[in-house]
Scaffold this active site. Structure first.
Site, PDB file in Angstrom:
ATOM      1  N   ARG A 241       0.871  -1.183  -0.074  1.00  0.00           N
ATOM      2  CA  ARG A 241      -0.046  -0.025   0.198  1.00  0.00           C
ATOM      3  C   ARG A 241       0.760   1.283  -0.236  1.00  0.00           C
ATOM      4  NH1 ARG A 241      -4.842  -2.845   3.592  1.00  0.00           N
ATOM      5  NH2 ARG A 241      -5.829  -3.520   1.696  1.00  0.00           N
ATOM      6  N   TYR A 360      -7.931   0.664  -6.137  1.00  0.00           N
ATOM      7  CA  TYR A 360      -7.143  -0.677  -5.940  1.00  0.00           C
ATOM      8  C   TYR A 360      -6.292  -0.910  -4.747  1.00  0.00           C
ATOM      9  CZ  TYR A 360      -2.801   0.762  -8.884  1.00  0.00           C
ATOM     10  OH  TYR A 360      -1.802   1.279  -9.565  1.00  0.00           O
ATOM     11  N   GLU A 361      -5.997  -2.060  -4.725  1.00  0.00           N
ATOM     12  CA  GLU A 361      -5.218  -2.416  -3.594  1.00  0.00           C
ATOM     13  C   GLU A 361      -5.994  -2.070  -2.139  1.00  0.00           C
ATOM     14  OE1 GLU A 361      -0.992  -2.594  -3.560  1.00  0.00           O
ATOM     15  OE2 GLU A 361      -1.029  -2.801  -5.794  1.00  0.00           O
ATOM     16  N   GLY A 362      -7.401  -2.147  -2.213  1.00  0.00           N
ATOM     17  CA  GLY A 362      -8.172  -1.609  -1.057  1.00  0.00           C
ATOM     18  C   GLY A 362      -8.761  -0.212  -1.469  1.00  0.00           C
TER      19      GLY A 362
END
Ligand code: COS
Length: 377
Positions: A241, A360-362
């Site tokens: 992240r 994206y990526e959460g």
């Protein structure tokens, strides 16, 4: 926290700046338009050493610290967020192996990455996005193998990777406690790439569906224990992240630079628009947000490099930096006015590219949940 950079970090930042100036920025709009990465660029990025950034030294990688990787990703993000995403997906796919791989698995996986193979991290499914534990892909034990069945979607590098980290549920009734990670080769029988997505932004990157139809994977390719997949995925996302944050900072800085250049050149009412205080206020706000975002990214990376807990700070960095990228790119379009809205100038691309960073990526809603959970409980 030391806010200065080492000579090695500065040297790698300079290499990244040079590669971006020569190989990426001049072609960014063309790659965006065509929706594909320029032919030969991946080889050049591989030669520059950007495809295996997190691979440890004992596996013949550069073994770089997170701050150095963030510095490189920021530069790539300035040049083209689609290219940065392609490169960063290799980091994302490397972390499950770093977190849970055996010596043999690390040798196998990192040898490929070191030799220029693209990798993909495949967790998301049509019914499992934010709810990562809802993965419906199944892994059924069969002798010394597992048989994988299911469909993955929105997978970065899905269409051009040579090796994949696939998350499947090995114990359906156990929910997230059944989630299990596997290394899967592209040429495994039954494995195929489905449709490629036509996206709003990061268009140079490949985003594809993956289809697993009775794919036989040796149990030796299972990362960690059966049911350890959720923990591996969460630890991977923690590590990756801050790098979404770094790419976001790159997009935001590039948009700010474009806005400043334009504001100094554009004459209205007989003087450059940079001389008007309302434009100055926009520029000052943009600069403050970019600076704060960069510092939050570096803080999360620094904590990771110190071996200290960094999950909350990783979520803060990703969330703040990507919200910043969206705000700053929108303001940059505003500074350029009508010219900001057309494809001749790079600002509209920055704005489109920034949007996915919040998703994206959460999603940033998930990041806020992670942050609040760590503060409240
Ligand atoms: N590191 C290690 N373990 C973690 C962890 C982390 N960062 N976060 C959670 N876990 C563990 C917990 O300790 C818990 O383990 P135990 O049950 O053994 O105690 C388990 O995982 C479940 O944790 P939790 O109850 O917090 O999980 P939730 O189902 O509530 O979901 C969120 C947590 C929503 C944060 C998670 O599903 C998530 O991050 N979703 C977003 C996924 C994502 O980013 N998708 C994008 C696509 S992938 S590029």
């Amino acid at each position: 926290m030391d806010l200065g950079f080492t000579p090695d970090q500065l040297a790698l930042q300079k290499i990244a700046q040079d590669v971006v100036a020569k190989e990426i920025t001049p072609y960014a709009l063309e790659m965006d338009h065509k929706g594909e990465i320029k032919e030969g660029l991946l080889t050049k990025l591989d030669e520059a050493g950007f495809l295996n950034l997190p691979v440890p030294e004992e596996y013949d990688g550069p073994g770089l610290d997170a701050i150095t990787i963030a510095l490189i990703y920021e530069e790539l993000g300035k040049g083209c967020a689609g290219v940065a995403t392609t490169v960063a997906a290799n980091s994302l796919a490397s972390y499950p192996v770093i977190v849970a791989g055996t010596d043999e698995q690390k040798k196998y996986f990192f040898d490929k990455i070191n030799n220029g193979t693209l990798a993909a991290f495949a967790l998301t499914e049509p019914g499992a996005g934010s709810d990562a534990g809802a993965v419906a892909t199944t892994a059924v034990k069969d002798g010394d193998d597992y048989i994988l069945n299911g469909t993955k979607c929105f997978i970065t590098n899905g269409g051009n990777a040579g090796i994949y980290i696939i998350f499947a549920n090995a114990r359906k009734s156990a929910g997230i406690r059944g989630l299990t990670a596997f290394i899967v080769d592209r040429d495994a029988p039954g494995f195929s790439v489905g449709k490629e997505e036509d996206k709003m932004g990061i268009r140079a990157s490949n985003t594809s569906e993956l289809i697993l139809d009775n794919v036989r994977v040796p149990a030796a390719n299972r990362l960690g224990r059966e049911g350890e997949g959720f923990r591996i995925a969460m630890k991977t996302l923690d590590a990756a992240r801050p790098f979404v944050g770094a790419v976001s900072v790159g997009i935001a800085q590039a948009a700010l630079d474009a806005a400043v250049k334009y504001a100094k050149e554009r004459i209205q009412f007989g003087k450059p628009i940079a001389s008007f205080q309302l434009v100055q206020a926009l520029v000052a706000d943009m600069a403050m947000q970019v600076e704060a975002a960069r510092l939050l990214v570096h803080k999360a990376c620094w904590l990771k490099d110190q071996g200290m807990p960094f999950s909350k700070e990783a979520a803060i960095a990703k969330c703040f930096a990507s919200d910043t990228a969206m705000k700053v790119t929108t303001d940059a379009v505003q500074v350029l006015g009508g010219y900001g809205y057309i494809k001749e100038y790079p600002t509209e691309k920055y704005m489109r590219d920034a949007k996915i960073m919040q998703i994206y990526e959460g999603t940033n809603q998930i990041q806020r949940m992670v942050i609040a959970n760590q503060i409240l409980y």
